[in-house]
Design a protein around this motif. Structure first.
Motif, mmCIF file in Angstrom:
data_model
loop_
_atom_site.group_PDB
_atom_site.id
_atom_site.type_symbol
_atom_site.label_atom_id
_atom_site.label_comp_id
_atom_site.label_asym_id
_atom_site.label_seq_id
_atom_site.Cartn_x
_atom_site.Cartn_y
_atom_site.Cartn_z
ATOM 1 N N ARG A 295 0.862 -1.172 0.000
ATOM 2 C CA ARG A 295 0.000 0.000 0.000
ATOM 3 C C ARG A 295 0.899 1.222 0.000
ATOM 4 O O ARG A 295 1.598 1.499 0.972
ATOM 5 C CB ARG A 295 -0.892 0.013 1.222
ATOM 6 C CG ARG A 295 -1.786 1.206 1.186
ATOM 7 C CD ARG A 295 -2.760 1.248 2.287
ATOM 8 N NE ARG A 295 -3.356 2.579 2.200
ATOM 9 C CZ ARG A 295 -4.059 3.121 3.111
ATOM 10 N NH1 ARG A 295 -4.287 2.462 4.205
ATOM 11 N NH2 ARG A 295 -4.544 4.313 2.957
ATOM 12 N N CYS A 296 0.903 1.917 -1.114
ATOM 13 C CA CYS A 296 1.785 3.063 -1.270
ATOM 14 C C CYS A 296 0.988 4.349 -1.155
ATOM 15 O O CYS A 296 -0.175 4.410 -1.527
ATOM 16 C CB CYS A 296 2.493 3.016 -2.618
ATOM 17 S SG CYS A 296 3.548 1.581 -2.791
ATOM 18 N N GLU A 297 1.641 5.347 -0.659
ATOM 19 C CA GLU A 297 1.004 6.642 -0.457
ATOM 20 C C GLU A 297 2.000 7.728 -0.839
ATOM 21 O O GLU A 297 3.154 7.681 -0.456
ATOM 22 C CB GLU A 297 0.630 6.763 1.012
ATOM 23 C CG GLU A 297 -0.355 7.838 1.325
ATOM 24 C CD GLU A 297 -0.769 7.744 2.775
ATOM 25 O OE1 GLU A 297 -0.296 8.589 3.557
ATOM 26 O OE2 GLU A 297 -1.536 6.831 3.113
ATOM 27 N N MET B 231 4.784 11.925 -12.653
ATOM 28 C CA MET B 231 4.694 10.577 -13.219
ATOM 29 C C MET B 231 5.207 9.540 -12.236
ATOM 30 O O MET B 231 4.627 8.457 -12.106
ATOM 31 C CB MET B 231 5.467 10.514 -14.536
ATOM 32 C CG MET B 231 5.157 9.307 -15.350
ATOM 33 S SD MET B 231 3.423 9.346 -15.837
ATOM 34 C CE MET B 231 3.222 7.680 -16.386
ATOM 35 N N HIS B 232 6.292 9.856 -11.505
ATOM 36 C CA HIS B 232 6.769 8.943 -10.458
ATOM 37 C C HIS B 232 5.669 8.712 -9.423
ATOM 38 O O HIS B 232 5.435 7.586 -8.994
ATOM 39 C CB HIS B 232 7.995 9.513 -9.741
ATOM 40 C CG HIS B 232 9.275 9.306 -10.460
ATOM 41 N ND1 HIS B 232 9.837 8.071 -10.655
ATOM 42 C CD2 HIS B 232 10.124 10.186 -11.021
ATOM 43 C CE1 HIS B 232 10.974 8.204 -11.310
ATOM 44 N NE2 HIS B 232 11.170 9.488 -11.554
ATOM 45 N N GLY B 233 5.008 9.778 -9.001
ATOM 46 C CA GLY B 233 3.930 9.652 -8.025
ATOM 47 C C GLY B 233 2.776 8.821 -8.554
ATOM 48 O O GLY B 233 2.237 7.964 -7.854
ATOM 49 N N TRP B 234 2.381 9.064 -9.795
ATOM 50 C CA TRP B 234 1.265 8.329 -10.398
ATOM 51 C C TRP B 234 1.603 6.851 -10.513
ATOM 52 O O TRP B 234 0.779 5.999 -10.186
ATOM 53 C CB TRP B 234 0.941 8.906 -11.770
ATOM 54 C CG TRP B 234 -0.310 8.357 -12.348
ATOM 55 C CD1 TRP B 234 -1.562 8.832 -12.198
ATOM 56 C CD2 TRP B 234 -0.425 7.179 -13.179
ATOM 57 N NE1 TRP B 234 -2.451 8.042 -12.875
ATOM 58 C CE2 TRP B 234 -1.779 7.020 -13.485
ATOM 59 C CE3 TRP B 234 0.498 6.275 -13.682
ATOM 60 C CZ2 TRP B 234 -2.245 5.976 -14.264
ATOM 61 C CZ3 TRP B 234 0.027 5.229 -14.466
ATOM 62 C CH2 TRP B 234 -1.322 5.085 -14.743
ATOM 63 N N LEU B 235 2.820 6.540 -10.958
ATOM 64 C CA LEU B 235 3.225 5.147 -11.080
ATOM 65 C C LEU B 235 3.247 4.451 -9.713
ATOM 66 O O LEU B 235 2.877 3.289 -9.588
ATOM 67 C CB LEU B 235 4.599 5.039 -11.739
ATOM 68 C CG LEU B 235 4.631 5.347 -13.230
ATOM 69 C CD1 LEU B 235 6.075 5.440 -13.722
ATOM 70 C CD2 LEU B 235 3.860 4.321 -14.033
#
Length: 46
Positions: free
Chosen positions: A11-13, A37-41
């Motif tokens: 579970r990433c946040e 994009m890093h955050g979205w991925l």
């Protein structure tokens, strides 16, 4: 010997994206796009 397969769940946040200030506008846009994009991925990596 028996082995079992387990699915790993993570579970990433994403709580913040930091970008340097006082950069030229085009460079700021490209850095921000890259980091978003890093955050979205990270959020959609299931």
């Amino acid at each position: 010997m028996r082995t079992r397969h387990h699915k790993l769940t993570c579970r990433c946040e994403v709580t913040a994206i930091f970008v340097l200030y006082d950069l030229p506008r085009l460079l700021t846009r490209s850095v921000l796009t890259h980091e978003l994009m890093h955050g979205w991925l990270r959020l959609h990596s299931n």
